[in-house]
Motif scaffolding. Structure first.
Motif, short mmCIF file in Angstrom:
data_model
loop_
_atom_site.label_atom_id
_atom_site.label_comp_id
_atom_site.label_asym_id
_atom_site.label_seq_id
_atom_site.Cartn_x
_atom_site.Cartn_y
_atom_site.Cartn_z
N ARG A 1 0.91 -1.33 0.00
CA ARG A 1 -0.05 -0.01 -0.19
C ARG A 1 0.94 1.22 -0.02
NH1 ARG A 1 -3.61 -1.78 3.29
NH2 ARG A 1 -2.97 -1.13 5.29
N TYR A 2 2.10 1.36 0.42
CA TYR A 2 2.88 2.25 0.67
C TYR A 2 4.08 2.17 -0.41
CZ TYR A 2 0.48 3.84 4.91
OH TYR A 2 -0.67 4.27 5.59
N GLN A 3 4.36 1.23 -1.14
CA GLN A 3 5.03 1.19 -1.83
C GLN A 3 6.40 0.92 -1.41
OE1 GLN A 3 4.41 4.37 -4.81
NE2 GLN A 3 3.21 2.79 -6.22
N ALA A 4 6.46 0.16 -0.28
CA ALA A 4 7.70 0.10 0.42
C ALA A 4 8.25 -1.09 0.35
CB ALA A 4 7.55 0.23 1.94
N ARG A 5 9.51 -1.26 0.34
CA ARG A 5 10.27 -2.66 0.35
C ARG A 5 10.87 -2.86 1.77
NH1 ARG A 5 7.48 -2.69 -3.28
NH2 ARG A 5 8.13 -2.79 -5.61
N ALA A 6 11.07 -4.10 1.87
CA ALA A 6 11.80 -4.51 3.24
C ALA A 6 12.59 -5.89 3.20
CB ALA A 6 10.71 -4.91 4.47
N THR A 7 13.16 -5.98 4.30
CA THR A 7 13.91 -7.40 4.06
C THR A 7 13.35 -8.31 5.63
OG1 THR A 7 15.97 -6.27 3.66
CG2 THR A 7 16.33 -8.34 4.53
N PHE A 8 13.17 -9.78 4.97
CA PHE A 8 12.65 -10.60 5.74
C PHE A 8 13.50 -11.52 6.38
CE2 PHE A 8 8.99 -8.63 3.96
CZ PHE A 8 7.84 -8.86 4.91
N PHE A 9 13.86 -11.72 7.53
CA PHE A 9 14.81 -12.59 8.17
C PHE A 9 13.92 -14.05 8.49
CE2 PHE A 9 17.39 -9.08 8.24
CZ PHE A 9 18.80 -9.47 7.63
N LEU A 10 14.31 -15.01 7.64
CA LEU A 10 13.23 -16.34 7.83
C LEU A 10 13.78 -17.12 8.77
CD1 LEU A 10 12.28 -16.17 3.96
CD2 LEU A 10 11.17 -15.27 5.99
N ILE A 11 13.05 -17.87 9.35
CA ILE A 11 13.31 -19.23 10.15
C ILE A 11 13.16 -20.38 9.10
CG2 ILE A 11 12.71 -20.64 11.83
CD1 ILE A 11 11.99 -18.16 13.60
N GLY A 12 13.87 -21.12 8.97
CA GLY A 12 13.88 -22.06 8.05
C GLY A 12 12.71 -23.15 8.05
N HIS A 13 12.44 -23.46 9.45
CA HIS A 13 11.37 -24.25 9.53
C HIS A 13 10.14 -23.67 9.32
CE1 HIS A 13 8.81 -27.38 11.90
NE2 HIS A 13 8.36 -26.10 12.57
N HIS A 14 10.03 -22.32 9.40
CA HIS A 14 8.61 -21.83 8.86
C HIS A 14 8.92 -21.55 7.09
CE1 HIS A 14 8.44 -19.45 12.96
NE2 HIS A 14 8.04 -20.88 12.95
N VAL A 15 9.91 -21.58 6.81
CA VAL A 15 9.96 -21.67 5.29
C VAL A 15 9.43 -22.99 4.61
CG1 VAL A 15 11.63 -21.56 3.51
CG2 VAL A 15 12.13 -19.87 5.26
N THR A 16 9.90 -24.13 5.40
CA THR A 16 9.30 -25.49 4.86
C THR A 16 7.67 -25.46 5.15
OG1 THR A 16 9.70 -26.43 7.01
CG2 THR A 16 11.54 -26.41 5.33
N ALA A 17 7.26 -24.71 6.08
CA ALA A 17 5.75 -24.91 6.37
C ALA A 17 5.12 -23.80 5.78
CB ALA A 17 5.37 -24.48 8.07
N HIS A 18 5.71 -22.97 4.93
CA HIS A 18 4.90 -21.80 4.18
C HIS A 18 5.69 -21.20 3.01
CE1 HIS A 18 2.26 -21.13 7.75
NE2 HIS A 18 3.33 -21.15 8.51
N PRO A 19 5.91 -22.37 2.10
CA PRO A 19 6.60 -22.10 0.93
C PRO A 19 6.09 -20.89 0.06
CG PRO A 19 5.95 -24.16 0.77
CD PRO A 19 5.64 -23.79 2.20
N LYS A 20 4.69 -20.93 -0.06
CA LYS A 20 4.26 -20.14 -1.01
C LYS A 20 4.29 -18.68 -0.44
CE LYS A 20 0.59 -23.17 -2.89
NZ LYS A 20 -1.00 -23.45 -2.98
#
Length: 232
Positions: A67-86
């Protein structure tokens, strides 16, 4: 547990972790705390989100950023990546950067270095498998730096990323107002701001994020994703 609160969280925490540590940062010269301001650009802030992706918060954060045309960086937990790949792919497709936050949110001060490295490598593998992107940026859970971790990151042509502003959205008693006010009071060009993408902080973080972005846009600030480290 990834969402465990620190045993002692006091009102001084945001100030100490944001301002009180600035004199100590010289001892970690190869760690990113704040990006160099660029005179040719509008004042830039680097929002970062730890702990995702998650079932609800990630999608809401992405909607607000869009909505604000902003970009960011997401530091991801690997276990959560496998649970939410989409959701991970959605983050990348929206133009945001992704970084490594270990596989199970291990504490580098209480865990063998070899175990921490194994967690980082597993997370890097699952991020690349689901997005096709490398994740050379990493943030240690709880901000618990070690010299060995920084040395390892350097050998991988990666970079440990800390922060310049920590409004402590995870803190007991934190409110959207307190998080937004602290951030807007202490942010400066090049600041790396750490917020969280998890169910525990969602009610506070989402409202605070909206306020921070509204404040920044009204003042001509730019919100960008962190760049990849330059090759050595």
């Amino acid at each position: 547990m990834p969402y465990a609160l620190p045993p002692t969280a006091h009102s001084w925490l945001p100030w100490w972790t944001s301002v009180g540590t600035r004199l100590l940062r010289r001892w970690w010269p190869h760690t990113w705390w704040r990006m160099p301001p660029r005179r040719a650009h509008s004042p830039t802030v680097y929002l970062t989100f730890d702990d995702g992706p998650t079932a609800v918060a990630t999608d809401a954060i992405l909607r607000i950023l869009h909505r604000y045309q902003a970009r960011a960086t997401f530091f991801l937990i690997g276990h959560h990546v496998t649970a939410h790949p989409k959701r991970v792919r959605r983050i990348v497709e929206a133009g945001h950067a992704v970084g490594n936050h270990t596989f199970t949110h291990v504490d580098a001060w209480q865990t063998a270095h070899a175990t921490v490295v194994n967690e980082l490598e597993r997370t890097a593998q699952v991020i690349e498998a689901h997005t096709g992107c490398e994740a050379p940026l990493l943030r240690p859970p709880y901000g618990h730096l070690t010299p060995q971790l920084c040395q390892w990151a350097g050998r991988q042509n990666g970079r440990v990323v800390m922060w310049d502003v920590m409004p402590a959205d995870f803190q007991r008693g934190a409110s959207a107002t307190s998080v937004a006010r602290f951030t807007t009071a202490y942010v400066r060009p090049g600041s790396i701001v750490v917020l969280h993408d998890n169910p525990m902080t969602e009610p506070v973080t989402l409202e605070a994020l909206e306020s921070i972005l509204r404040w920044g846009r009204a003042r001509g600030w730019r919100f960008a994703a962190l760049p990849a480290p330059a090759s050595r």
